[in-house]
Design an enzyme around this catalytic site. Structure first.
Site, mmCIF file in Angstrom:
data_model
loop_
_atom_site.group_PDB
_atom_site.id
_atom_site.type_symbol
_atom_site.label_atom_id
_atom_site.label_comp_id
_atom_site.label_asym_id
_atom_site.label_seq_id
_atom_site.Cartn_x
_atom_site.Cartn_y
_atom_site.Cartn_z
ATOM 1 N N ASP A 133 42.555 47.541 22.967
ATOM 2 C CA ASP A 133 42.412 46.844 23.967
ATOM 3 C C ASP A 133 40.972 46.696 24.700
ATOM 4 O O ASP A 133 40.499 46.021 25.702
ATOM 5 C CB ASP A 133 43.165 47.325 25.397
ATOM 6 C CG ASP A 133 43.533 47.167 26.786
ATOM 7 O OD1 ASP A 133 43.442 45.562 27.184
ATOM 8 O OD2 ASP A 133 43.339 47.712 27.594
ATOM 9 N N CYS A 240 50.525 48.108 38.664
ATOM 10 C CA CYS A 240 51.159 47.081 39.240
ATOM 11 C C CYS A 240 52.051 46.815 37.884
ATOM 12 O O CYS A 240 52.362 46.395 37.027
ATOM 13 C CB CYS A 240 51.372 46.233 40.359
ATOM 14 S SG CYS A 240 53.307 45.491 40.829
HETATM 15 FE FE1 SF4 Z 1 50.036 41.847 39.010
HETATM 16 FE FE2 SF4 Z 1 51.746 40.426 40.722
HETATM 17 FE FE3 SF4 Z 1 52.090 41.615 38.258
HETATM 18 FE FE4 SF4 Z 1 51.771 42.815 40.496
HETATM 19 S S1 SF4 Z 1 53.502 41.416 40.315
HETATM 20 S S2 SF4 Z 1 51.024 43.305 38.308
HETATM 21 S S3 SF4 Z 1 49.680 41.768 41.399
HETATM 22 S S4 SF4 Z 1 50.510 39.858 39.099
#
Ligand code: SF4
Ligand code: SF4
Length: 394
Positions: A133, A240
């Site tokens: 990475d 996220c």
């Molecule tokens: Fe990014 Fe949207 Fe995936 Fe969340 S859902 S990691 S905001 S692309």
């Protein structure tokens, strides 16, 4: 031993060293050069300027190592499906799963080093270079060539058996190895990730605009988060997982995760309020050797304040009020913003007092804006209360 036998042997060693999958990619110029250049031109990499550097090598992995012929690509699962601790508390469910345990860089680098040693011992004179990475490598494209997965519309690699809950590493070598076949498309007509992304970060399938991605803002971005972005972050504190959680290739995969990626007890008790008030000494102690250190202490506190503001829970008022005295102006500013979202008359008092002591111009602006919001809300409530007063009828 021919290239095919060497490939089989080395991939078997990779599994023995603790990886979950391994495959071999032939080294050629990137097939996505044009798309990558256009992505950079549009600025969709945000402030990750390192992606603009060493573009020649990034687009042509043969330049990574003198005489490089093949890359052994490896995958390591991290989804801790069976860790009940992680479903508790108000912080950890909102930290991306890969980041809850040990830093994957160290875990994977140690295993790739052991693999490189075995290769060099068996085939003297072989050149190797490893990356996890951090190098100028388009690692998802390379791993796709090695059959480790296939690109999903959410830009993650998908594998029919292990979904997308895995991390990637590469060992470049001067050995001529037999490449593995790629995997066919797994998305079909599905568009769930595109629809469910809370910030609409996919302008089109297979393309991510980092400027709209929660992971980018909570991990890569330094300093204040623009106020128009904060509410869309919701209560995510580091990264996220939404576009993976909604992916139908993922559910039901009964993976046995790596022990290193489990949330250890020394961090499990941490909640949003205690993160916001964390002292540096304690931060170093409990976050040593984790991927979460990338956001740094100030970034984690900033993110905690945003999450609290977006949750709108009055329980957080004492912690946010206290954070108005934090040493970092960005943390103070985001605490002020959060108080403006959930505050009451007591918060107005605290903010007014903080404004008297605050010298940083940006933080003063944040406090003033929050006070304005709270006064407007208070004014509206008062007007509403007056409008609701019973009128006397004689
Ligand atoms: Fe990014 Fe949207 Fe995936 Fe969340 S859902 S990691 S905001 S692309
Ligand atoms: Fe592909 Fe659907 Fe998964 Fe998105 S959610 S990556 S479209 S399978």
């Amino acid at each position: 031993m021919d290239g095919g036998e060497k490939s089989d042997l080395i991939c078997a060693w990779a599994l023995e060293e603790g990886f979950d999958r391994a495959g071999v990619a032939v080294l050629d110029r990137s097939e996505h050069e044009e798309a990558f250049e256009r992505w950079l031109e549009r600025g969709e990499h945000g402030e990750m300027s390192y992606l603009e550097k060493r573009r020649d090598v990034r687009l042509d992995p043969r330049l990574i190592l003198d005489g490089a012929r093949s890359a052994v690509c490896v995958a390591l699962h991290y989804h801790p499906l069976r860790d009940s601790v992680e479903s508790e508390g108000d912080l950890w469910p909102r930290v991306a799963r890969y980041a809850r345990g040990s830093d994957y860089h160290g875990v994977m680098e140690r295993r790739l080093e052991a693999l490189a040693e075995r290769i060099c011992a068996a085939f003297p004179g072989t050149g190797t270079r490893l990356y996890v990475d951090t190098g100028p490598v388009l690692e998802r494209e390379l791993a796709a060539r090695a059959g480790i997965g296939v690109a999903g519309k959410n830009t993650n690699l998908l594998h029919p058996e292990s979904g997308s809950w895995f991390l990637l590493g590469e060992l470049f070598t001067t050995l001529e190895l037999r490449p593995d076949p790629p995997i066919s498309d797994l998305c079909g007509s599905c568009t769930r990730c595109l629809e469910e992304c809370p910030t609409g970060a996919f302008p089109e399938p297979y393309r991510l605009d980092s400027n709209r991605c929660i992971s980018y803002w909570t991990i890569e971005h330094r300093g204040p988060i623009p106020s128009h972005v904060r509410s869309s972050i919701g209560d995510w504190v580091f990264g996220c997982d939404v576009c993976q959680e909604v992916c139908p290739v993922n559910p039901g995969r009964d993976l046995w995760p790596e022990g290193e990626f489990h949330l250890p007890k020394r961090r499990a008790d941490l909640d949003l309020a205690s993160l916001l008030s964390l002292e540096r000494e304690r931060y170093v102690e409990i976050f040593r050797g984790t991927a979460m250190k990338r956001a740094k202490l100030e970034g984690l506190k900033r993110n905690a304040a945003v999450a609290m503001g977006n949750r709108g829970d009055k329980r957080y008022l004492p912690a946010l009020s206290q954070a108005l005295c934090d040493a970092d102006p960005t943390v103070r500013g985001h605490a002020a913003w959060a108080l403006g979202r959930i505050g009451n008359e007591a918060a107005v008092e605290v903010l007014e007092s903080a404004l008297g002591d605050e010298e940083h111009p940006v933080t003063r602006g944040e406090i003033t804006a929050s006070l304005q919001v709270l006064r407007d809300v208070g004014g509206q409530k008062q007007n509403q209360a007056q409008a609701d007063l019973p009128t006397r009828v004689d």
